[in-house]
Design an enzyme around this catalytic site. Sequence first.
Site, PDB file in Angstrom:
ATOM      1  N   GLY A   1       0.812  -1.229   0.000  1.00  0.00           N
ATOM      2  CA  GLY A   1       0.000   0.000   0.000  1.00  0.00           C
ATOM      3  C   GLY A   1       0.839   1.270   0.000  1.00  0.00           C
TER       4      GLY A   1
ATOM      5  N   ARG B   1      -2.703   8.850   2.811  1.00  0.00           N
ATOM      6  CA  ARG B   1      -3.314   9.676   3.858  1.00  0.00           C
ATOM      7  C   ARG B   1      -2.341  10.042   4.975  1.00  0.00           C
ATOM      8  NH1 ARG B   1      -8.537   6.203   5.065  1.00  0.00           N
ATOM      9  NH2 ARG B   1      -7.221   4.609   4.101  1.00  0.00           N
TER      10      ARG B   1
ATOM     11  N   LYS C   1       4.314   3.679   3.144  1.00  0.00           N
ATOM     12  CA  LYS C   1       3.649   3.618   4.452  1.00  0.00           C
ATOM     13  C   LYS C   1       4.364   2.723   5.462  1.00  0.00           C
ATOM     14  CE  LYS C   1      -0.635   1.898   4.918  1.00  0.00           C
ATOM     15  NZ  LYS C   1      -2.104   1.900   5.131  1.00  0.00           N
TER      16      LYS C   1
ATOM     17  N   THR D   1      -6.196  -7.177  -1.880  1.00  0.00           N
ATOM     18  CA  THR D   1      -5.579  -8.051  -0.882  1.00  0.00           C
ATOM     19  C   THR D   1      -5.535  -9.512  -1.347  1.00  0.00           C
ATOM     20  OG1 THR D   1      -7.739  -8.137   0.202  1.00  0.00           O
ATOM     21  CG2 THR D   1      -6.123  -6.616   1.135  1.00  0.00           C
TER      22      THR D   1
ATOM     23  N   LYS E   1      23.675  13.363  21.830  1.00  0.00           N
ATOM     24  CA  LYS E   1      23.593  12.623  20.560  1.00  0.00           C
ATOM     25  C   LYS E   1      24.852  11.796  20.344  1.00  0.00           C
ATOM     26  CE  LYS E   1      25.050  12.573  16.531  1.00  0.00           C
ATOM     27  NZ  LYS E   1      25.875  13.096  15.461  1.00  0.00           N
TER      28      LYS E   1
ATOM     29  N   TYR F   1      24.557  20.952  24.585  1.00  0.00           N
ATOM     30  CA  TYR F   1      24.500  20.029  23.456  1.00  0.00           C
ATOM     31  C   TYR F   1      25.778  19.212  23.446  1.00  0.00           C
ATOM     32  CZ  TYR F   1      24.838  17.923  18.924  1.00  0.00           C
ATOM     33  OH  TYR F   1      24.992  16.991  17.931  1.00  0.00           O
TER      34      TYR F   1
ATOM     35  N   ASN G   1      30.227  19.979  16.785  1.00  0.00           N
ATOM     36  CA  ASN G   1      30.715  18.734  16.161  1.00  0.00           C
ATOM     37  C   ASN G   1      30.680  18.758  14.647  1.00  0.00           C
ATOM     38  OD1 ASN G   1      27.913  18.798  16.259  1.00  0.00           O
ATOM     39  ND2 ASN G   1      27.734  16.569  16.330  1.00  0.00           N
TER      40      ASN G   1
ATOM     41  N   ALA H   1      34.586  29.932  31.984  1.00  0.00           N
ATOM     42  CA  ALA H   1      33.294  30.310  31.415  1.00  0.00           C
ATOM     43  C   ALA H   1      33.511  30.968  30.060  1.00  0.00           C
ATOM     44  CB  ALA H   1      32.566  31.258  32.363  1.00  0.00           C
TER      45      ALA H   1
HETATM   46  C1  UD1 Z   1      -9.204  -5.074   4.411  1.00  0.00           C
HETATM   47  C2  UD1 Z   1     -10.271  -6.156   4.382  1.00  0.00           C
HETATM   48  C3  UD1 Z   1     -11.393  -5.796   5.375  1.00  0.00           C
HETATM   49  C4  UD1 Z   1     -10.801  -5.610   6.767  1.00  0.00           C
HETATM   50  C5  UD1 Z   1      -9.668  -4.595   6.724  1.00  0.00           C
HETATM   51  C6  UD1 Z   1      -8.982  -4.528   8.061  1.00  0.00           C
HETATM   52  C7  UD1 Z   1     -10.263  -6.931   2.078  1.00  0.00           C
HETATM   53  C8  UD1 Z   1     -10.975  -6.912   0.782  1.00  0.00           C
HETATM   54  N1  UD1 Z   1     -10.821  -6.243   3.062  1.00  0.00           N
HETATM   55  O1  UD1 Z   1      -9.763  -3.844   4.054  1.00  0.00           O
HETATM   56  O2  UD1 Z   1     -12.369  -6.808   5.414  1.00  0.00           O
HETATM   57  O3  UD1 Z   1     -11.820  -5.189   7.651  1.00  0.00           O
HETATM   58  O4  UD1 Z   1      -8.693  -4.978   5.738  1.00  0.00           O
HETATM   59  O5  UD1 Z   1      -8.036  -3.512   8.062  1.00  0.00           O
HETATM   60  O6  UD1 Z   1      -9.246  -7.554   2.218  1.00  0.00           O
HETATM   61  N2  UD1 Z   1      -2.434  -4.393   0.248  1.00  0.00           N
HETATM   62  C9  UD1 Z   1      -1.513  -4.909  -0.649  1.00  0.00           C
HETATM   63  N3  UD1 Z   1      -1.869  -5.020  -1.958  1.00  0.00           N
HETATM   64  C10 UD1 Z   1      -3.093  -4.636  -2.416  1.00  0.00           C
HETATM   65  C11 UD1 Z   1      -4.022  -4.121  -1.492  1.00  0.00           C
HETATM   66  C12 UD1 Z   1      -3.682  -4.012  -0.169  1.00  0.00           C
HETATM   67  O7  UD1 Z   1      -0.402  -5.256  -0.274  1.00  0.00           O
HETATM   68  O8  UD1 Z   1      -3.320  -4.761  -3.626  1.00  0.00           O
HETATM   69  C13 UD1 Z   1      -2.056  -4.269   1.655  1.00  0.00           C
HETATM   70  C14 UD1 Z   1      -2.063  -2.838   2.110  1.00  0.00           C
HETATM   71  O9  UD1 Z   1      -0.761  -2.288   2.012  1.00  0.00           O
HETATM   72  C15 UD1 Z   1      -2.482  -2.958   3.563  1.00  0.00           C
HETATM   73  C16 UD1 Z   1      -3.317  -4.222   3.598  1.00  0.00           C
HETATM   74  O10 UD1 Z   1      -3.026  -4.927   2.418  1.00  0.00           O
HETATM   75  O11 UD1 Z   1      -1.399  -3.133   4.425  1.00  0.00           O
HETATM   76  C17 UD1 Z   1      -4.794  -3.935   3.708  1.00  0.00           C
HETATM   77  O12 UD1 Z   1      -5.217  -3.164   2.630  1.00  0.00           O
HETATM   78  P1  UD1 Z   1      -6.319  -2.043   2.823  1.00  0.00           P
HETATM   79  O13 UD1 Z   1      -6.694  -1.497   1.466  1.00  0.00           O
HETATM   80  O14 UD1 Z   1      -5.918  -1.101   3.874  1.00  0.00           O
HETATM   81  O15 UD1 Z   1      -7.527  -2.897   3.421  1.00  0.00           O
HETATM   82  P2  UD1 Z   1      -9.038  -2.794   3.051  1.00  0.00           P
HETATM   83  O16 UD1 Z   1      -9.194  -3.222   1.631  1.00  0.00           O
HETATM   84  O17 UD1 Z   1      -9.512  -1.474   3.396  1.00  0.00           O
END
Ligand code: UD1
Length: 452
Positions: A21, A25, A35, A94, A335, A350, A370, A407
Amino acid sequence: VKRGKSRKAARPLALLVLAAGKGTRLSTAPSAPPKVLVECLGVPLLDHVRRAVAPLGADPIVVVVGHGADAVGAWLSERWPRARAVRQEPQLGTGHAVRIAMESIPDFDGDVLVVYGDVPQLETADLERLLAAHRAKDASASLLTGVVDDPGRLGRVLRDAKGAFQRIVEAKDAGRKAKVLAVREFNTGIYAFRARPLRTALVALPRANAQGEEYATDALGRIAARGERVEAVLSADPASLLGVNTLEDLAAAYSVLRRRTLTAHLARGVAVVDPDTTVIEVDASIEAGARILPFSHVGRGCRIAAGAIVGPFARLRGGSVIGPGAEVGNFVEVKATTLEAGAKAKHLAYLGDAVVGEGANIGCGTITANFDGQRKHRTVIGARARIGSGTVLVAPVRVGEGGVTGANAVVLAGRDVPPGVTVVGVPARPVAPRKGPRTPAAATPEPPEDGP
Ligand code: UD1
Ligand code: MG
């Protein structure tokens, strides 16, 4: 050879992490990291997931990458070498992500755990519970669910009259079906599958849905529709299983992880006086008996020994080391620096890329300069040295054991202060040692009862 129950625990375990993903946002800046590499309490979201899954000992581990694939791939090879990155391009949902991951391990048979890379609050115990239920019930698929009053945009878990899992309906696909949206049980997106029924269920998943995507949730529905067992396991703390999508989610995850970390330090005997105003990032090792006073920020991987006092209002950046009985007071930034036993820097300083020797005292307003504009340089301050208020130590530079600066002295780079010698002025030069207790270094704004 005995078959069945006694052998179930030995079933191989594969782990799939969906991390393709974009995270629009969280930030729309072109330079924003993908992300899963956004940091939370000192490390990327994906690193929190790595920590939660590590005790399960899954092998193989497949991480599905897409947006920022190169950056995530580079991070994986450095920080999670046991995981292999598999590219998902384009991201068609997913279900598509799980299918691509399964295609990358065609010979694997056993259990397949699926988690998201953007769920930093994930706890090992939840995954263990899911796997235990999955294996005990001999299910073809299992999912973690949660119950809240209004699951919002999450997928709803539909069960039949007997309570058996039927399918998941995405909120976006429920349309105006108030009955579906009224369901309070939601899908967390964390699953355990048997590899074989999973592979079958992933073939030609429909895309005729609101998002035009292949849904992993539909694979669960298909397995149930074939009459195989799908186990929905209720999580006690479902909020901790929700992914980070917005800045608000990120802040909520930060707050939970911060509190968890502080609680663990308190339980081990670290005196965190005010957990509400203290931040301790991951991997800090703090001995029992250290005190962390309010409004202090301890960076990732800092080490703090017993008897040390940090704060109030101190900032220890990643990797700093505070020795036994050493003190770092208000508005002091440390640091990549070590304070050895009993060293003190109590106000407004510092200290960067420095070593402060045993029992040395750093006066108010001291700065290690530094950075020369291009490179960072080191400052080494010997044991029992006394650095006067407002001293600037231009690195690279050394102050010998028992050395003293007056000082406002400005000690230039390379103009080391020999052991036991006092320097004053701009640029700092040695002065003949004076008789009596007051050297220029004693001119700190501190009342005597507080000690230097
Ligand atoms: C999904 C679930 C939903 C659940 C929710 C919980 C599906 C269709 N729905 O929602 O039922 O309540 O998670 O958070 O699965 N990702 C990929 N490749 C893709 C799409 C997504 O790697 O093509 C990854 C995203 O980076 C993310 C995760 O999968 O980490 C979930 O994707 P996201 O779109 O946030 O979930 P939803 O579809 O909203
Ligand atoms: Mg989606």
